[in-house]
Design an enzyme around this catalytic site. Structure first.
Site, PDB file in Angstrom:
ATOM      1  NE  ARG A  61     -42.179  56.434  -9.784  1.00 57.27           N
ATOM      2  CZ  ARG A  61     -42.565  55.775  -8.679  1.00 57.27           C
ATOM      3  NH1 ARG A  61     -42.233  54.503  -8.535  1.00 57.27           N
ATOM      4  NH2 ARG A  61     -43.274  56.373  -7.758  1.00 57.27           N
ATOM      5  NE  ARG A  78     -37.895  41.663  -9.806  1.00 58.41           N
ATOM      6  CZ  ARG A  78     -38.929  42.383 -10.232  1.00 58.41           C
ATOM      7  NH1 ARG A  78     -39.878  41.810 -10.920  1.00 58.41           N
ATOM      8  NH2 ARG A  78     -39.017  43.663  -9.956  1.00 58.41           N
ATOM      9  CG  ASN A  91     -32.372  47.561 -11.936  1.00 58.22           C
ATOM     10  OD1 ASN A  91     -33.157  47.870 -12.814  1.00 58.22           O
ATOM     11  ND2 ASN A  91     -32.088  46.302 -11.656  1.00 58.22           N
ATOM     12  CG  HIS A 128     -43.530  40.858 -13.600  1.00 57.78           C
ATOM     13  ND1 HIS A 128     -44.798  41.036 -14.109  1.00 57.78           N
ATOM     14  CD2 HIS A 128     -43.176  42.052 -13.057  1.00 57.78           C
ATOM     15  CE1 HIS A 128     -45.186  42.286 -13.920  1.00 57.78           C
ATOM     16  NE2 HIS A 128     -44.222  42.925 -13.273  1.00 57.78           N
ATOM     17  NE  ARG A 161     -44.269  49.762 -15.426  1.00 56.46           N
ATOM     18  CZ  ARG A 161     -43.941  50.990 -15.048  1.00 56.46           C
ATOM     19  NH1 ARG A 161     -43.792  51.920 -15.949  1.00 56.46           N
ATOM     20  NH2 ARG A 161     -43.786  51.283 -13.772  1.00 56.46           N
ATOM     21  CG  HIS A 185     -50.470  47.453 -10.956  1.00 52.96           C
ATOM     22  ND1 HIS A 185     -50.138  46.232 -10.388  1.00 52.96           N
ATOM     23  CD2 HIS A 185     -49.391  47.833 -11.670  1.00 52.96           C
ATOM     24  CE1 HIS A 185     -48.916  45.903 -10.740  1.00 52.96           C
ATOM     25  NE2 HIS A 185     -48.428  46.848 -11.516  1.00 52.96           N
ATOM     26  CE1 TYR A 221     -39.264  42.792 -17.663  1.00 55.33           C
ATOM     27  CE2 TYR A 221     -41.377  43.510 -16.789  1.00 55.33           C
ATOM     28  CZ  TYR A 221     -40.077  43.791 -17.160  1.00 55.33           C
ATOM     29  OH  TYR A 221     -39.587  45.061 -17.008  1.00 55.33           O
TER      30      TYR A 221
END
Length: 693
Positions: free
Chosen positions: A412, A571, A51, A599, A382, A442, A475
């Protein structure tokens, strides 16, 4: 009183970058939690390092660019980019120091007690040394290409986050010249952790050696005739954000594919060096990399800390890992069920990872084989390089269905995988588009058009998370499967907009960014404020990854001042300050850090006793609400809505994995009762899943 308070005042906002670092700190604290299995604790340490890498590659890199071009830092706290970089350096140095303290003083000693040892050179026996020298000669040395530095061999441009060594040499080279420094880059193909054979380990134990230790030990073999005075590892982190002018390019796919070749060689933003490296060599590296001292990190351990995550898979100790679980499948959602009939009967809510992602893949597979299905449309953000979703879409295209896929190439760090899957889909005959120029797509949407009794019926999946089977096991996300006519029309209209770029007619039920989502969420908060003023039931519960967008923060402040109870389960980043007297007394912010990465995006409004629950792909950030294509969908079934409400209340009752945000931006663990009931939301949900299925 409200009119006299400026809710846009910078003093009422926390800095987003520091808030993100605090999230990484909370992840690191999992490595210290004795209730977490030991190898999983090592994983959390590595995750905190990964991270932090991304934080420097993107956030710090962006701030440095802003500073260089004189672009003002426009976050709500109004701190200058230069000051933010100073604050980041101070907090990041603290965080890195704690990471290596956790590794060296906590995890490695505890692993050693369990018979898992990472052997430093001082502990190598003659047998170890002989085996490792042979390993070096046969597996490592042939791949290495050391570079002796001189005018013909300048300091190389090093690969982003690669493991490198600076070597100090004494003596003359083959051409009779005195040598000073050499640079050695370890190829990424080499494992960073090498397991010693069983015959060199005590019975039932695992012995490992870091690649860096082996190179240190045998570096002189690379410089025949010279003496190695010192060998020290270092790593350079670079700007990894792709620089793409979407307005200028005529072929986004080709442009991104080209830019990916340059990603690993962006501008330097961080330099990590072994803590025992001499000062003159540190200064040499810093000057060669153009690094300010604030961005130099001296570390006591492997500079590529995240790579020791390999221990988790190399050590076969189930007792030191999370207990495996089987994801459940509700009745009507099993692989042998007629999913169309089940969805037509009633809506289904999937809660991952507690429930399987399989029904989504099975639905597309059934659609591909169903002669009544005419078309499939899907967004992919993704998905992963090897995706059963993509395989199912390819099968559908081969079966003659009209398959339209909106692939977001600019997701990304997933750009390369998305370029590859876009090509795969195009080769199969699917229609592939890349979203809207200037607006990332998205939204998580799947639409299947089926002819039934001479009429067309739409089947829809809407989710809070990506169509990624692997992450669906780690997730937490919600997914709604429905054949609701109005939702189907809304989703179809959104797909038409994404492909035709035309305007969308009025939506029946969905909210969508960048058009209606921001405004309508603000309206719903204002409605709760009105209800509170009138003495009616009013409450807001929001569960998201980030709360940053200034107007939303100010709306929560107004709600608090009107007496609305606001619970935020966030989160990651939160720029809102809770507990400010007279402004945010009624706002409570908590973060859940556990086995699974939280998530889900859920918006709950009490609405005078007629509660509304919305799930969404969007967080409360500027980019999500104003610069992306996002969806929010209502959960209208009383049963499913109540299920989500109960989940939210469970997260608010969590006293084992919850962290409470203070006014100063720091977090403290929720109070866990010594004698009372201990509640861990994720564990409870796993237990409920096991009991139900």
């Amino acid at each position: 009183m409200e009119n006299s308070i400026d809710l846009s005042s910078p003093e009422l906002f926390l800095n987003r970058e520091i808030s993100l670092l605090e999230f990484n700190w909370r992840v690191l604290q999992q490595a210290l939690d004795p209730n977490v299995p030991l190898l999983e604790r090592l994983n959390y340490l590595c995750i905190s390092s990964t991270n932090l890498d991304e934080f420097f590659e993107v956030r710090v890199a962006g701030l440095i660019q802003q500073l260089e071009i004189g672009d003002p830092y426009l976050e709500a706290d109004q701190i200058s980019a230069q000051e933010v970089l100073r604050l980041i350096s101070a907090r990041a140095h603290e965080l890195v120091e704690e990471q290596y303290t956790v590794l060296n003083e906590v995890l490695l000693p505890e692993l050693e007690v369990q018979g898992i040892r990472v052997l430093p050179r001082a502990m190598w026996t003659e047998q170890h040394n002989a085996w490792l020298e042979k390993y070096f000669q046969e597996e490592i040395l042939p791949i290495l290409s050391p570079i002796g530095l001189d005018s013909a061999h300048p300091f190389p441009r090093l690969l982003n986050k690669s493991l490198n060594f600076i070597v100090s040499l004494v003596g003359k080279d083959a051409f009779g010249r005195d040598r000073g420094y050499a640079i050695l880059q370890a190829p990424r193909a080499l494992p960073r952790v090498i397991q010693l054979p069983a015959e060199l380990s005590d019975s039932g134990q695992y012995h490992f050696v870091f690649l860096s230790s082996i190179i240190h030990a045998f570096a002189e073999d690379l410089f025949f005739g010279m003496k190695v005075k010192g060998c020290y590892q270092f790593r350079v982190t670079r700007n990894s954000d792709l620089a793409i002018d979407t307005e200028e390019t005529s072929d986004l796919l080709a442009t991104i594919a080209d830019e990916l070749t340059h990603r690993n060689y962006g501008d330097e933003v961080r330099l990590e060096i072994a803590h025992n490296c001499p000062e003159d060599m540190v200064n040499f590296l810093r000057e060669q990399c153009g690094m300010h001292q604030d961005n130099v990190y001296l570390v006591n351990g492997p500079v590529n800390l995240s790579r020791i995550q390999a221990l988790h898979s190399l050590v076969e100790r189930p007792d030191m890992k999370f207990k495996p679980f089987t994801q459940g499948r509700a009745r009507g959602m099993t692989s042998d069920a007629d999913l169309f009939a089940s969805i037509k009967k009633h809506d289904h809510l999937l809660h991952h990872p507690f429930e399987s992602f399989g029904p989504i893949v099975d639905l597309i597979k059934q659609a591909a084989a169903d002669s009544s299905v005419l078309a499939i449309k899907q967004t992919l953000y993704r998905t992963g390089a090897s995706s059963p979703i993509v395989d199912a879409l390819v099968a559908a295209a081969h079966a003659g269905k009209e398959v339209t896929v909106v692939v977001e190439l600019r997701a990304r760090f997933d750009e390369e995988a998305n370029v590859a899957l876009a090509a795969k889909l195009q080769e199969a005959g699917a229609h592939v588009v890349y979203g809207i120029v200037g607006y990332k797509t998205h939204a998580k949407m799947l639409l299947i058009l089926r002819r039934e009794n001479n009429k067309l019926r739409r089947y829809v999946h809407l989710g809070t998370g990506n169509y990624h089977r692997s992450t669906s096991r780690v997730y937490t996300d919600y997914g709604l499967l429905t054949s609701d006519k109005q939702i189907g029309e809304d989703v179809n209209n959104l797909f038409i907009q994404l492909t035709s770029l035309g305007k969308v007619p009025g939506m029946h039920k969905l909210l969508h960014a960048p058009f209606t989502l921001h405004e309508r969420l603000l309206n719903k908060i204002d409605r709760e404020i009105d209800h509170a003023i009138q003495g009616k039931p009013a409450r807001i519960i929001i569960k998201v990854n980030s709360v940053v967008e200034p107007e939303m923060v100010q709306a929560f402040y107004r709600a608090s001042m009107a007496g609305v109870r606001v619970d935020l389960i966030v989160r990651g980043i939160c720029t809102l300050k809770p507990g400010v007297e007279g402004i945010s007394d009624n706002i409570h912010v908590r973060s859940i850090i556990g086995r699974f990465l939280e998530h889900t995006r859920v918006y709950y409004f009490e609405n005078d006793g007629q509660p509304e629950v919305w799930c969404a792909s969007a967080d409360l950030m500027k980019r999500n609400l104003l610069r992306r294509v996002e969806t929010a969908f209502p959960v209208e079934s009383n049963k499913l809505r109540q299920r989500i409400i109960e989940d939210l209340l469970l997260y608010l009752a969590d006293n084992s994995q919850a962290w409470i945000l203070s006014q100063d931006g720091r977090y403290k663990r929720a109070d866990t009762p010594e004698d009372g009931e201990k509640i861990a939301a994720q564990s409870r949900l796993l237990e409920q899943m096991a009991a139900q299925f």
